[in-house]
Design a protein around this motif. Sequence first.
Motif, PDB file in Angstrom:
ATOM      1  N   VAL A 292      10.677   4.502  -2.392  1.00  0.00           N
ATOM      2  CA  VAL A 292      10.337   3.250  -3.054  1.00  0.00           C
ATOM      3  C   VAL A 292       8.920   2.852  -2.648  1.00  0.00           C
ATOM      4  N   SER A 293       8.091   2.561  -3.620  1.00  0.00           N
ATOM      5  CA  SER A 293       6.751   2.064  -3.318  1.00  0.00           C
ATOM      6  C   SER A 293       6.725   0.553  -3.522  1.00  0.00           C
ATOM      7  N   ILE A 294       5.929  -0.109  -2.701  1.00  0.00           N
ATOM      8  CA  ILE A 294       5.761  -1.567  -2.808  1.00  0.00           C
ATOM      9  C   ILE A 294       4.273  -1.853  -2.978  1.00  0.00           C
ATOM     10  N   VAL A 295       3.940  -2.533  -4.056  1.00  0.00           N
ATOM     11  CA  VAL A 295       2.551  -2.871  -4.352  1.00  0.00           C
ATOM     12  C   VAL A 295       2.420  -4.384  -4.434  1.00  0.00           C
ATOM     13  N   GLY A 296       1.190  -4.836  -4.461  1.00  0.00           N
ATOM     14  CA  GLY A 296       0.922  -6.270  -4.543  1.00  0.00           C
ATOM     15  C   GLY A 296      -0.408  -6.589  -3.910  1.00  0.00           C
ATOM     16  N   ALA A 297      -0.893  -7.772  -4.172  1.00  0.00           N
ATOM     17  CA  ALA A 297      -2.188  -8.192  -3.633  1.00  0.00           C
ATOM     18  C   ALA A 297      -2.123  -8.319  -2.118  1.00  0.00           C
ATOM     19  N   SER A 298      -3.273  -8.248  -1.482  1.00  0.00           N
ATOM     20  CA  SER A 298      -3.343  -8.467  -0.042  1.00  0.00           C
ATOM     21  C   SER A 298      -2.814  -9.859   0.272  1.00  0.00           C
ATOM     22  N   GLY A 299      -1.995  -9.957   1.325  1.00  0.00           N
ATOM     23  CA  GLY A 299      -1.413 -11.234   1.697  1.00  0.00           C
ATOM     24  C   GLY A 299      -0.084 -11.519   1.032  1.00  0.00           C
ATOM     25  N   ALA A 300       0.415 -10.575   0.214  1.00  0.00           N
ATOM     26  CA  ALA A 300       1.684 -10.802  -0.489  1.00  0.00           C
ATOM     27  C   ALA A 300       2.889 -10.663   0.427  1.00  0.00           C
ATOM     28  N   GLY A 301       2.685 -10.030   1.608  1.00  0.00           N
ATOM     29  CA  GLY A 301       3.781  -9.884   2.566  1.00  0.00           C
ATOM     30  C   GLY A 301       4.289  -8.472   2.726  1.00  0.00           C
ATOM     31  N   LYS A 302       3.621  -7.514   2.131  1.00  0.00           N
ATOM     32  CA  LYS A 302       4.094  -6.122   2.119  1.00  0.00           C
ATOM     33  C   LYS A 302       4.178  -5.537   3.529  1.00  0.00           C
ATOM     34  N   THR A 303       3.100  -5.635   4.282  1.00  0.00           N
ATOM     35  CA  THR A 303       3.077  -5.055   5.627  1.00  0.00           C
ATOM     36  C   THR A 303       4.037  -5.788   6.556  1.00  0.00           C
TER      37      THR A 303
ATOM     38  N   ASN B  57       7.695  15.268  -1.332  1.00  0.00           N
ATOM     39  CA  ASN B  57       8.462  16.512  -1.260  1.00  0.00           C
ATOM     40  C   ASN B  57       9.330  16.560  -0.011  1.00  0.00           C
ATOM     41  N   ILE B  58       8.769  16.131   1.129  1.00  0.00           N
ATOM     42  CA  ILE B  58       9.546  16.129   2.372  1.00  0.00           C
ATOM     43  C   ILE B  58      10.731  15.189   2.245  1.00  0.00           C
ATOM     44  N   ASN B  59      10.536  14.071   1.564  1.00  0.00           N
ATOM     45  CA  ASN B  59      11.622  13.120   1.427  1.00  0.00           C
ATOM     46  C   ASN B  59      12.800  13.718   0.658  1.00  0.00           C
ATOM     47  N   LYS B  60      12.510  14.501  -0.353  1.00  0.00           N
ATOM     48  CA  LYS B  60      13.576  15.127  -1.125  1.00  0.00           C
ATOM     49  C   LYS B  60      14.322  16.158  -0.280  1.00  0.00           C
ATOM     50  N   GLU B  61      13.613  16.815   0.620  1.00  0.00           N
ATOM     51  CA  GLU B  61      14.230  17.851   1.454  1.00  0.00           C
ATOM     52  C   GLU B  61      15.058  17.249   2.588  1.00  0.00           C
ATOM     53  N   THR B  62      14.584  16.160   3.170  1.00  0.00           N
ATOM     54  CA  THR B  62      15.231  15.631   4.366  1.00  0.00           C
ATOM     55  C   THR B  62      16.262  14.546   4.058  1.00  0.00           C
ATOM     56  N   GLU B  63      16.208  13.965   2.846  1.00  0.00           N
ATOM     57  CA  GLU B  63      17.185  12.954   2.427  1.00  0.00           C
ATOM     58  C   GLU B  63      17.082  11.644   3.213  1.00  0.00           C
ATOM     59  N   HIS B  64      15.932  11.388   3.856  1.00  0.00           N
ATOM     60  CA  HIS B  64      15.783  10.068   4.451  1.00  0.00           C
ATOM     61  C   HIS B  64      15.368   9.072   3.370  1.00  0.00           C
ATOM     62  N   ALA B  65      15.475   7.805   3.672  1.00  0.00           N
ATOM     63  CA  ALA B  65      15.000   6.765   2.762  1.00  0.00           C
ATOM     64  C   ALA B  65      13.544   6.474   3.107  1.00  0.00           C
ATOM     65  N   CYS B  66      12.715   6.343   2.093  1.00  0.00           N
ATOM     66  CA  CYS B  66      11.273   6.184   2.333  1.00  0.00           C
ATOM     67  C   CYS B  66      10.752   4.957   1.591  1.00  0.00           C
ATOM     68  N   ILE B  67      10.016   4.114   2.328  1.00  0.00           N
ATOM     69  CA  ILE B  67       9.324   2.972   1.725  1.00  0.00           C
ATOM     70  C   ILE B  67       7.835   3.137   1.986  1.00  0.00           C
ATOM     71  N   ILE B  68       7.059   3.076   0.921  1.00  0.00           N
ATOM     72  CA  ILE B  68       5.613   3.232   1.034  1.00  0.00           C
ATOM     73  C   ILE B  68       4.924   1.981   0.504  1.00  0.00           C
ATOM     74  N   VAL B  69       4.181   1.309   1.366  1.00  0.00           N
ATOM     75  CA  VAL B  69       3.330   0.195   0.957  1.00  0.00           C
ATOM     76  C   VAL B  69       1.959   0.765   0.634  1.00  0.00           C
ATOM     77  N   THR B  70       1.456   0.496  -0.552  1.00  0.00           N
ATOM     78  CA  THR B  70       0.201   1.125  -0.947  1.00  0.00           C
ATOM     79  C   THR B  70      -0.548   0.310  -2.001  1.00  0.00           C
ATOM     80  N   HIS B  71      -1.867   0.463  -1.988  1.00  0.00           N
ATOM     81  CA  HIS B  71      -2.701  -0.054  -3.066  1.00  0.00           C
ATOM     82  C   HIS B  71      -3.084   1.079  -4.024  1.00  0.00           C
ATOM     83  N   ASN B  72      -2.651   2.302  -3.708  1.00  0.00           N
ATOM     84  CA  ASN B  72      -2.987   3.466  -4.525  1.00  0.00           C
ATOM     85  C   ASN B  72      -1.998   3.558  -5.688  1.00  0.00           C
ATOM     86  N   SER B  73      -2.480   3.310  -6.882  1.00  0.00           N
ATOM     87  CA  SER B  73      -1.579   3.267  -8.045  1.00  0.00           C
ATOM     88  C   SER B  73      -0.956   4.627  -8.331  1.00  0.00           C
ATOM     89  N   GLU B  74      -1.694   5.709  -8.071  1.00  0.00           N
ATOM     90  CA  GLU B  74      -1.152   7.047  -8.311  1.00  0.00           C
ATOM     91  C   GLU B  74       0.054   7.302  -7.409  1.00  0.00           C
TER      92      GLU B  74
END
Length: 216
Positions: free
Chosen positions: A30-41, A182-199
């Motif tokens: 799951v990726s989480i996006v939003g403006a700086s100060g939105a509370g993501k980190t 790719n690693i996430n699909k192999e290991t089956e852990h849950a992953c959360i990524i906070v990012t400003h990178n739209s790609e």
Amino acid sequence: MIRVKDICKSYGDLGVLNGVNLTVKSGETVSIVGASGAGKTTLLQIIGTLDKADSGEIEIDNTALHTLNEKHLSTFRNESVGFVFQFHNLLSEFNALENVCLPAFIKGVPKAEAEKRAQELLLMLNLKDRSHHKPNELSGGEQQRVAVARALINKPAVLLADEPSGNLDSKNAEQLHDILLNINKETEHACIIVTHNSELANMADRKLTMVDGTII
């Protein structure tokens, strides 16, 4: 794997998180996006037990975090949560292999077993020939891949990444994005990524947006 219920957090009069709810399944990114100060980190740090919420509950891998004391919380963090930050935070006096092994040593894993697991991860991340190089002898992309290996050494249930490619050029960022997913699909852990990178955000299984301390 991750259940977040009604999480609120304020710093003085500043409300940062306002009743956040979130669930993430095993093997899901799951990726989480939003403006700086939105509370993501702040949300990521609370999920990773680096900070505490004012109210609400978090459950990871069927463990209710609010029921753990500080000692048990520290052990849980070491064994069940992997972190990747924008800046790799590697220890300069240790080589890549030693940096990767550190969480395993803290857990009490025997040296030979920890080094075997670390070598496997470095091989998977195309760092086999760089294992005895210190951070200042590695490129930015290589340093961040070492940080990913370190995050995975204890086979965590959850991987949390805060702007993991924010300090990398486009080529290294793209490579890191592929590795994380790719690693996430192999290991089956849950992953959360906070990012400003739209790609990177769009590559996740789900993309969530935070506005003023709430997921919309």
